[in-house]
Design a protein around this motif. Structure first.
Motif, PDB file in Angstrom:
ATOM      1  N   SER A   1       0.833  -1.199   0.000  1.00  0.00           N
ATOM      2  CA  SER A   1       0.000   0.000   0.000  1.00  0.00           C
ATOM      3  C   SER A   1       0.867   1.249   0.000  1.00  0.00           C
ATOM      4  CB  SER A   1      -0.929   0.005   1.213  1.00  0.00           C
ATOM      5  OG  SER A   1      -1.852  -1.056   1.122  1.00  0.00           O
ATOM      6  N   ARG A   2       0.307   2.359  -0.462  1.00  0.00           N
ATOM      7  CA  ARG A   2       1.057   3.608  -0.571  1.00  0.00           C
ATOM      8  C   ARG A   2       0.365   4.698   0.252  1.00  0.00           C
ATOM      9  NH1 ARG A   2       1.671   5.388  -6.460  1.00  0.00           N
ATOM     10  NH2 ARG A   2      -0.448   6.086  -6.142  1.00  0.00           N
ATOM     11  N   MET A   3       1.169   5.425   1.051  1.00  0.00           N
ATOM     12  CA  MET A   3       0.646   6.512   1.876  1.00  0.00           C
ATOM     13  C   MET A   3       1.386   7.791   1.542  1.00  0.00           C
ATOM     14  SD  MET A   3      -0.310   4.899   5.486  1.00  0.00           S
ATOM     15  CE  MET A   3      -1.419   3.509   5.544  1.00  0.00           C
ATOM     16  N   THR A   4       0.613   8.814   1.164  1.00  0.00           N
ATOM     17  CA  THR A   4       1.176  10.104   0.805  1.00  0.00           C
ATOM     18  C   THR A   4       0.454  11.198   1.580  1.00  0.00           C
ATOM     19  OG1 THR A   4       1.543   9.246  -1.436  1.00  0.00           O
ATOM     20  CG2 THR A   4       1.749  11.622  -1.131  1.00  0.00           C
ATOM     21  N   ASN A   5       1.213  12.054   2.271  1.00  0.00           N
ATOM     22  CA  ASN A   5       0.640  13.152   3.069  1.00  0.00           C
ATOM     23  C   ASN A   5      -0.362  12.634   4.103  1.00  0.00           C
ATOM     24  OD1 ASN A   5       2.085  15.097   1.568  1.00  0.00           O
ATOM     25  ND2 ASN A   5       0.479  15.132   0.017  1.00  0.00           N
ATOM     26  N   VAL A   6       0.063  11.637   4.873  1.00  0.00           N
ATOM     27  CA  VAL A   6      -0.786  11.053   5.918  1.00  0.00           C
ATOM     28  C   VAL A   6      -0.224  11.440   7.280  1.00  0.00           C
ATOM     29  CG1 VAL A   6      -1.689   8.909   6.906  1.00  0.00           C
ATOM     30  CG2 VAL A   6      -1.456   9.136   4.425  1.00  0.00           C
ATOM     31  N   ASP A   7      -1.096  11.860   8.198  1.00  0.00           N
ATOM     32  CA  ASP A   7      -0.675  12.292   9.531  1.00  0.00           C
ATOM     33  C   ASP A   7      -1.120  11.264  10.576  1.00  0.00           C
ATOM     34  OD1 ASP A   7       0.012  13.585  11.856  1.00  0.00           O
ATOM     35  OD2 ASP A   7      -0.903  15.497  11.315  1.00  0.00           O
ATOM     36  N   PHE A   8      -0.141  10.507  11.107  1.00  0.00           N
ATOM     37  CA  PHE A   8      -0.392   9.479  12.117  1.00  0.00           C
ATOM     38  C   PHE A   8      -0.065   9.988  13.524  1.00  0.00           C
ATOM     39  CE2 PHE A   8       0.142   6.366   8.578  1.00  0.00           C
ATOM     40  CZ  PHE A   8      -0.983   5.588   8.812  1.00  0.00           C
ATOM     41  N   THR A   9      -0.143  11.268  13.787  1.00  0.00           N
ATOM     42  CA  THR A   9       0.214  11.808  15.100  1.00  0.00           C
ATOM     43  C   THR A   9      -0.542  11.068  16.210  1.00  0.00           C
ATOM     44  OG1 THR A   9       0.699  14.005  14.229  1.00  0.00           O
ATOM     45  CG2 THR A   9       0.176  13.864  16.564  1.00  0.00           C
ATOM     46  N   GLY A  10       0.221  10.518  17.160  1.00  0.00           N
ATOM     47  CA  GLY A  10      -0.364   9.850  18.312  1.00  0.00           C
ATOM     48  C   GLY A  10      -1.025   8.511  18.020  1.00  0.00           C
ATOM     49  N   ALA A  11      -0.817   7.966  16.847  1.00  0.00           N
ATOM     50  CA  ALA A  11      -1.466   6.700  16.470  1.00  0.00           C
ATOM     51  C   ALA A  11      -0.773   5.500  17.109  1.00  0.00           C
ATOM     52  CB  ALA A  11      -1.473   6.543  14.956  1.00  0.00           C
TER      53      ALA A  11
END
Length: 195
Positions: free
Chosen positions: A115-125
């Motif tokens: 899978s591809r992730m672009t401009n994803v924010d995982f803050t605190g995940a």
């Protein structure tokens, strides 16, 4: 407005859902294969064991939704909000994620395959024990995320933030960070020291 309804095991395959509200609805085991979802809301909805194959999602909100044990395949999601969503043991195959808010989401033991992730924010995940098999990360923020015991082997990284991330026993074997240049390697190592 389909909020607060029991739609468990509903077959919503090939539907076009634009501006549809599913807040607090029970969609457990629902099939959304081939659906097009735009500007819709699934806040606090139960989507456990749902099927999302060949689905396109744009500008939708899944805050606090439970997507545990669901299956995503050949999915495309852009500009959507998954704040505090649950992805426990969810499986994602060949999916494309662009411009997503994943703040405080829970991905424990999930699997993201090719899978591809672009401009994803995982803050605190919470991404602990998650498998990122041959995943690609471009401009992804892992600030204060828990990546302990996650498998990031063979993943590709470009412009990621690891500040205050937890990397306890994280598998980083055979990762790709770009061209084999000293400044690229130095930048990635500098990034790692902030974790």
């Amino acid at each position: 407005d389909l909020s607060h309804l029991n739609l468990s095991a509903a077959d919503l395959s090939l539907t076009r859902l634009k501006g549809t509200l599913f807040d607090h609805s029970n969609l457990k085991g629902a099939r959304l294969d081939g659906a097009y979802i735009m500007e819709s809301r699934f806040n606090n909805s139960d989507l456990r064991r749902a099927s999302f194959r060949n689905v396109e999602i744009e500008d939708s909100n899944f805050s606090y939704a439970d997507l545990s044990y669901s299956e995503f395949q050949d999915l495309k999601i852009t500009g959507s909000d998954f704040t505090a969503a649950q992805f426990f043991k969810t499986r994602l195959f060949r999916s494309d994620f662009t411009a997503l808010n994943m703040h405080n989401s829970r991905w424990t033991e999930a699997g993201l395959y090719e899978s591809r992730m672009t401009n994803v924010d995982f803050t605190g995940a919470d991404l602990s024990f998650t498998h990122f098999v041959k995943a690609s990360f471009d401009n992804v923020n892992f600030f204060f995320s828990d990546l302990s015991r996650a498998d990031l082997s063979r993943a590709t990284f470009k412009e990621i933030i690891l500040k205050d991330a937890l990397l306890y026993l994280t598998n980083l074997k055979w990762i790709k960070i770009g061209e084999e240049k000293r400044d690229v390697l130095a930048e990635f190592c500098r990034n790692l020291t902030t974790a």
